[in-house]
Design an enzyme around this catalytic site. Structure first.
Site, short mmCIF file in Angstrom:
data_model
loop_
_atom_site.label_atom_id
_atom_site.label_comp_id
_atom_site.label_asym_id
_atom_site.label_seq_id
_atom_site.Cartn_x
_atom_site.Cartn_y
_atom_site.Cartn_z
CE LYS A 14 -1.44 6.74 36.43
NZ LYS A 14 -0.55 7.20 37.50
CG ASP A 34 -15.79 0.09 44.38
OD1 ASP A 34 -16.79 0.03 45.11
OD2 ASP A 34 -14.63 0.16 44.83
CD GLU A 82 -12.92 -0.08 34.42
OE1 GLU A 82 -11.81 -0.39 34.92
OE2 GLU A 82 -13.41 1.04 34.55
NE ARG A 116 -1.65 2.28 39.41
CZ ARG A 116 -2.96 2.53 39.37
NH1 ARG A 116 -3.80 1.58 39.05
NH2 ARG A 116 -3.42 3.73 39.66
#
Length: 183
Positions: free
Chosen positions: A47, A107, A103, A169
């Site tokens: 998401k 990470d 993206e 978000r």
């Protein structure tokens, strides 16, 4: 949501909404130049990458197709199981297509590395990566992102699609989440 709406939950703001938009505009110009005269398919990983995908696509002064994919390596845990599974696959065939994975953050790079290999096996004409953020010190594998926004410290960040427990978000900036929130 603005940073002041969750001010007590953030240690500090890393990038403002304006700085993010400027960086996406800069990346869009690079992408346009590199793909001039060629079709382009943008693939966002759900998401987190939704915000980046939407704003990057709007910054492009050309037609693009978009598709979405969801993968999981966590299950119900907060630690990666090391096994990636496809939760939602693409609707578009990649064979012969110029594909750009969009993206939010790189990470450890483990899931993105798996995804890159999976999509490469589908025979695209080209496959590149665009990431808004990268944590260089957290990398466990080398991910070559042709288009990169910002390198950030190895801290827990939220906003602009990035979440903690599905919250934050919709924060318009990117901030470091204060430890008291997740401790």
């Amino acid at each position: 949501m603005l940073p002041e709406d969750v001010e007590s939950d953030l240690s500090r703001v890393l990038y403002s909404e304006a700085e993010i938009k400027d960086k996406l505009r800069e990346l869009a110009r690079q992408i346009e130049a590199d793909y001039e005269g060629r079709d382009l398919l943008l693939i966002a990983v759900l998401k987190g990458a939704v915000m980046v995908m939407a704003d990057l696509a709007r910054e492009l002064h050309r037609d693009v197709e978009i598709d979405f994919m969801a993968v999981s390596s966590y299950g119900a845990s907060t630690h990666s199981s090391g096994v990636v599974r496809i939760v939602k696959d693409l609707d578009i065939d990649l064979a012969g297509r110029n594909v750009l994975i969009v993206e939010d953050i790189i990470d450890s790079g483990l899931t993105l590395d798996w995804l890159r290999h999976n999509l490469q096996s589908r025979n695209p004409a080209s496959l590149e990566i665009c990431a808004l953020l990268r944590k260089p010190t957290a990398a466990k594998v080398d991910i070559d992102a042709k288009y990169l926004g910002f390198d950030i410290p190895n801290e827990f960040v939220v906003g602009y699609g990035l979440d903690y427990a599905e919250r934050y978000r919709n924060l318009r900036s990117i901030g470091i989440l204060a430890p008291h929130v997740y401790s």
